[in-house]
Motif scaffolding. Structure first.
Motif, PDB file in Angstrom:
ATOM      1  N   ARG A 234       0.855  -1.246  -0.025  1.00 24.32           N
ATOM      2  CA  ARG A 234      -0.179   0.066  -0.076  1.00 24.32           C
ATOM      3  C   ARG A 234       1.025   1.533  -0.071  1.00 24.32           C
ATOM      4  N   PHE A 235       0.337   2.224  -0.677  1.00 26.12           N
ATOM      5  CA  PHE A 235       1.281   3.415  -0.944  1.00 26.12           C
ATOM      6  C   PHE A 235       0.272   4.641  -0.810  1.00 26.12           C
ATOM      7  N   GLY A 236       1.068   5.767  -0.343  1.00 27.58           N
ATOM      8  CA  GLY A 236       0.199   7.124  -0.701  1.00 27.58           C
ATOM      9  C   GLY A 236       1.556   7.925  -1.019  1.00 27.58           C
ATOM     10  N   ILE A 237       1.112   8.964  -2.175  1.00 22.28           N
ATOM     11  CA  ILE A 237       1.916   9.791  -2.802  1.00 22.28           C
ATOM     12  C   ILE A 237       1.062  11.201  -2.893  1.00 22.28           C
ATOM     13  N   SER A 238       1.880  12.169  -2.485  1.00 22.61           N
ATOM     14  CA  SER A 238       1.157  13.627  -2.633  1.00 22.61           C
ATOM     15  C   SER A 238       2.228  14.666  -3.079  1.00 22.61           C
ATOM     16  N   ALA A 239       1.752  15.677  -3.390  1.00 24.93           N
ATOM     17  CA  ALA A 239       2.581  16.960  -3.703  1.00 24.93           C
ATOM     18  C   ALA A 239       3.035  17.680  -2.413  1.00 24.93           C
ATOM     19  N   LEU A 240       3.849  18.239  -2.471  1.00 21.25           N
ATOM     20  CA  LEU A 240       4.385  19.080  -1.431  1.00 21.25           C
ATOM     21  C   LEU A 240       4.021  20.600  -1.422  1.00 21.25           C
TER      22      LEU A 240
END
Length: 283
Positions: A234-240
């Motif tokens: 499972r992963f979560g990715i987002s912009a900073l």
């Protein structure tokens, strides 16, 4: 640079189990190691130059593992326009450390147009381990920073997981002197790491940061698409808020997280610089 060298001089006066300072500069259109100093159980290999001219250095711990009362300090300066890839020789093993714990601090200074890529082998915390790590990154808007780490539970005689006391890992990222990113992972098995909003049944946790002037939502979506075929994690990715992205991955083994990171690195390097992913070999 004067301030950074002042930091070097101050740090040398302190006592560490392992200490490393390193400066990389661009000379004659080539990134070279212009200064290196190491003491205690920390060593570095000679640089291996990748086909693109990127120097790859491996950090070596000759003591076999971290024990109670250990303290470590790493300071790296990447000069204007210079590049460096930094990795570790093997996993970091934290053993029983009930009295003082183990402390580690890493300071990275990236000048204009520089690039630093940091890929760490897993941190393994054994029974009764206490570990605190602080990573400080001081960079310019035009510099590039890539960072990964993995935290895993260590083996125990009774086969039970998560018998370490606590792990604290902080990353502070300053761009043009202002704090832009502050990430704090605090893992305390006594608080039941398996519950909702923590590891949720998984055993391994990975973190990835990529700061680059050209990171955008298009790149992030490309990574999401490529990771659709990875169904064991499972992963979560987002912009900073800064020009960059962050990712957290959960899995049941180190290779599973490394596969996720490998896909990310391949997409990032191809999309942003039209380059192949790095061969982080250990020989």
């Amino acid at each position: 640079m004067d301030t950074q060298r002042g930091l070097f001089g101050w740090s040398r006066g302190m006592t560490y189990t392992g200490y490393l300072e390193l400066t990389v500069e661009k000379k004659y259109n080539r990134s070279v190691i212009s200064n290196s100093f190491f003491d205690g159980v920390l060593k570095i290999t000679r640089p291996t130059y990748l086909p693109e001219g990127l120097p790859l250095l491996t950090l070596i711990h000759v003591g076999g593992g971290y024990v109670d009362g250990d303290s470590y300090k790493t300071e790296v300066v990447v000069g204007e326009g210079a590049k460096l890839a930094l990795t570790t020789q093997a996993s970091t093993k934290i053993y029983k450390s009930l009295q003082f714990g183990v402390r580690q601090e890493m300071d990275y200074f990236l000048q204009a147009g520089s690039e630093l890529l940091v890929k760490q082998d897993p941190l393994i915390a054994y029974k009764d381990a206490q570990f605190s790590q602080v990573t400080n990154v001081y960079m310019e808007q035009t510099s590039i920073f890539y960072y990964t780490d993995i935290i895993t539970p260590g083996w125990s005689e009774d086969g039970k997981l998560f018998q370490y006391k606590n792990i604290s890992s902080k990353l502070k990222l300053f761009i043009d002197g202002e704090l832009q990113v502050f990430d704090h992972q605090l893992l305390m098995p006594g608080e039941n790491l398996q519950k909702l909003m923590q590891l949720e049944g998984y055993t391994h946790i990975g973190t990835l940061f990529m700061i680059h002037p050209q990171v955008d939502e298009n790149l992030i979506e490309k990574i999401r698409v490529e990771l659709r075929s990875v169904n064991h994690s499972r992963f979560g990715i987002s912009a900073l808020s800064a020009k960059g992205l962050s990712m957290r991955a959960l899995a049941f083994s180190t290779p599973e997280i490394e596969e996720v990171f490998s896909v990310c690195e391949e997409v990032i390097r191809h999309h942003l610089e039209n380059k192949e992913k790095i061969e982080w070999r250990k020989w």
